[in-house]
Design a protein around this motif. Sequence first.
Motif, mmCIF file in Angstrom:
data_model
loop_
_atom_site.group_PDB
_atom_site.id
_atom_site.type_symbol
_atom_site.label_atom_id
_atom_site.label_comp_id
_atom_site.label_asym_id
_atom_site.label_seq_id
_atom_site.Cartn_x
_atom_site.Cartn_y
_atom_site.Cartn_z
ATOM 1 N N MET A 253 -12.168 -54.758 44.984
ATOM 2 C CA MET A 253 -13.412 -54.555 44.229
ATOM 3 C C MET A 253 -13.774 -55.834 43.475
ATOM 4 O O MET A 253 -12.894 -56.535 42.967
ATOM 5 C CB MET A 253 -13.251 -53.414 43.224
ATOM 6 N N ASP A 254 -15.084 -56.110 43.369
ATOM 7 C CA ASP A 254 -15.490 -57.219 42.513
ATOM 8 C C ASP A 254 -15.452 -56.765 41.056
ATOM 9 O O ASP A 254 -15.245 -55.582 40.744
ATOM 10 C CB ASP A 254 -16.873 -57.739 42.899
ATOM 11 N N ASN A 255 -15.644 -57.704 40.135
ATOM 12 C CA ASN A 255 -15.492 -57.418 38.718
ATOM 13 C C ASN A 255 -16.426 -56.309 38.239
ATOM 14 O O ASN A 255 -16.031 -55.414 37.491
ATOM 15 C CB ASN A 255 -15.737 -58.703 37.919
ATOM 16 N N LYS A 256 -17.671 -56.335 38.715
ATOM 17 C CA LYS A 256 -18.655 -55.350 38.275
ATOM 18 C C LYS A 256 -18.295 -53.942 38.749
ATOM 19 O O LYS A 256 -18.369 -52.978 37.985
ATOM 20 C CB LYS A 256 -20.031 -55.756 38.796
ATOM 21 N N ALA A 257 -17.908 -53.840 40.022
ATOM 22 C CA ALA A 257 -17.549 -52.528 40.580
ATOM 23 C C ALA A 257 -16.287 -51.984 39.916
ATOM 24 O O ALA A 257 -16.181 -50.779 39.636
ATOM 25 C CB ALA A 257 -17.352 -52.640 42.086
#
Length: 280
Positions: A253-257
Amino acid sequence: MAGTLFLCATPIGNLGDMSPRAVETLRMVDLIAAEDTRNSIRLLNHFDVRTPMTSYHEYNKVEKGRQLTEQLLRGQNIALITDAGTPAISDPGEILVRMCQEKGIPVTSLPGPAACVTALTLSGLSTRRFCFEGFLPAEKKEKKAVLEELSQESRTIIIYEAPHRLIRTLEELYTALGNRRITLCRELTKKFETVFPTTLEGALEYYKTQEPRGEYVLVLEGLSPEQKRRCQIAEWESMDIGEHMRYYEAQGMDNKAAMKQVAKDRGVGKREIYAYLHKE
């Protein structure tokens, strides 16, 4: 042309549950492969089945499986039976089925008794979704892993157990799962059939004075959605938010997700997670 492997279910207690189709098939095939020929001969004699019989069980499943598939490839028809119930359910028959599939040998199943489904229908617990564990592993590390997995299971759980291990298994289930509702079924379809709906605590109290007898099917309730949610929240709360973020980022997952999922897990807003991560 190859013969066919017939998986023939046999009674789990009451001989009246033997289907006419199963009797006809056992008489028609060239050979019957049985889990224990000493037990099966009584069944075959009762139904006047004179077909030759050979053993196929846990300890010869690979070597005998090869022999049986060779006979099937030569055109013989073979029926597989267990001591009681449906072949391939908690039974080495699954190995023989796989061998036949790999060699293109036809396999068909004659439906009939199965202790797991019989107990489930008698349990009074949810039948919409269930998982079948069979016998718990004997090896301690493997059993611990299975029990940890079952502690988060929301479906109804079905387990087999022998009488001499029943109390220990109930203790292990209580430790791992807490005080769940359970229905203990024994002697299914027989004269002294017993269905005992209680809790794990109640069962342990009962067997302080009652000696377990007969083979058991244990049917346990799964976690309710609310219980499962509470368990998940407790698991997340054992981590700090940074660890929680890294858990999801390690899965790609990226940071936002990851931040969005962490907020959802903890029942808070994304701003709270963002503020924590950037408080310095």
